[in-house]
Design a protein around this motif. Structure first.
Motif, PDB file in Angstrom:
ATOM      1  N   SER A  37     -23.317  -8.458  11.494  1.00  0.00           N
ATOM      2  CA  SER A  37     -21.976  -7.892  11.363  1.00  0.00           C
ATOM      3  C   SER A  37     -20.879  -8.950  11.450  1.00  0.00           C
ATOM      4  N   TYR A  42     -32.343  -7.855   4.909  1.00  0.00           N
ATOM      5  CA  TYR A  42     -31.239  -7.596   3.988  1.00  0.00           C
ATOM      6  C   TYR A  42     -30.678  -6.178   4.048  1.00  0.00           C
ATOM      7  N   LEU A  43     -31.463  -5.224   4.497  1.00  0.00           N
ATOM      8  CA  LEU A  43     -30.987  -3.847   4.478  1.00  0.00           C
ATOM      9  C   LEU A  43     -30.793  -3.223   5.860  1.00  0.00           C
ATOM     10  N   ILE A  44     -31.539  -3.670   6.846  1.00  0.00           N
ATOM     11  CA  ILE A  44     -31.500  -2.987   8.128  1.00  0.00           C
ATOM     12  C   ILE A  44     -30.853  -3.832   9.225  1.00  0.00           C
ATOM     13  N   LYS A  45     -31.268  -5.070   9.370  1.00  0.00           N
ATOM     14  CA  LYS A  45     -30.744  -5.938  10.437  1.00  0.00           C
ATOM     15  C   LYS A  45     -29.762  -6.949   9.867  1.00  0.00           C
ATOM     16  N   TRP A  46     -28.624  -6.496   9.403  1.00  0.00           N
ATOM     17  CA  TRP A  46     -27.637  -7.419   8.853  1.00  0.00           C
ATOM     18  C   TRP A  46     -26.695  -7.875   9.943  1.00  0.00           C
ATOM     19  N   ILE A  79     -36.945  -6.727   3.584  1.00  0.00           N
ATOM     20  CA  ILE A  79     -36.224  -5.453   3.657  1.00  0.00           C
ATOM     21  C   ILE A  79     -35.479  -5.350   4.978  1.00  0.00           C
ATOM     22  N   MET A  80     -36.128  -5.746   6.046  1.00  0.00           N
ATOM     23  CA  MET A  80     -35.477  -5.704   7.363  1.00  0.00           C
ATOM     24  C   MET A  80     -34.269  -6.632   7.400  1.00  0.00           C
ATOM     25  N   LYS A  94     -41.757  -6.577   3.992  1.00  0.00           N
ATOM     26  CA  LYS A  94     -41.158  -5.858   5.114  1.00  0.00           C
ATOM     27  C   LYS A  94     -40.095  -6.713   5.799  1.00  0.00           C
TER      28      LYS A  94
END
Length: 189
Positions: free
Chosen positions: A172, A166-170, A163-164, A160
């Motif tokens: 900017s 690399y995919l959700i909390k990148w 995933i968070m 989890k």
């Protein structure tokens, strides 16, 4: 994110353009570009030579993968690269650093490379007839393996968090770094 943006907005349109040019002129790269203008024939030849270079490069990588695959079946109690994976890779690849080549013959890498080229020959020697059967096996198999690995990784500890991250909390701010974009272009091309 940069990889997917470059892939969808640069790589895919260029691939589509090449497919359209080949379909329109009913020819390979060199002849298709040469039909547009004889001076453009070099673009087609460059893509052919790049294809050969990539083929030879990836055959060596596949040979290393065959060596690792074969070594994983050894009768020892653990896999050979468990202690120090970097040293094991250096032993297989015969490279110990940038520009450093040991020059010693490595029979494991040679057998792996020979196996790769034999498989390529068996896939291509009958032409289009055998290629159709090869594609029926080689296209779904990596997808199936990828699916199994994704399902397995999803149930590991910390999945989890990964995933968070690399995919959700990148971050900017990283997207403003030109190095990231150049690496993404290098991966697409």
């Amino acid at each position: 994110i940069p990889y997917f943006l470059i892939l969808f907005f640069v790589g895919m349109p260029i691939l589509g353009m090449e497919l359209c040019i080949g379909t329109f002129f009913q020819a390979g790269d060199a002849d298709a570009f040469g039909s547009m203008n004889p001076r453009l024939r070099g673009i087609g030849l460059a893509s052919i030579f790049a294809g050969y270079g990539i083929t030879f490069y990836y055959c060596i990588i596949l040979a290393w993968a065959f060596v690792y695959f074969g070594a994983s079946f050894q009768a020892t109690s653990s896999i050979p690269w468990l202690e120090n994976s970097s040293d094991y890779f250096d032993e297989i690849s015969m490279v110990t650093g940038p520009g450093d080549f040991t020059g010693a013959f490595n029979w494991k890498a040679f057998v792996g490379l020979l196996a790769v080229w034999i498989i390529i020959f068996l896939c291509l020697f009958k032409g289009v007839k055998s290629t159709g059967w090869v594609v029926k096996f080689t296209v779904p198999l990596p997808l199936l393996i990828l699916l199994v690995l994704i399902i397995r990784a999803a149930f590991l500890d910390g999945a989890k968090d990964g995933i968070m991250a690399y995919l959700i909390k990148w971050d900017s701010e990283v997207l403003s770094d030109p190095f990231i974009w150049s690496e993404a272009i290098g991966q697409v091309f």
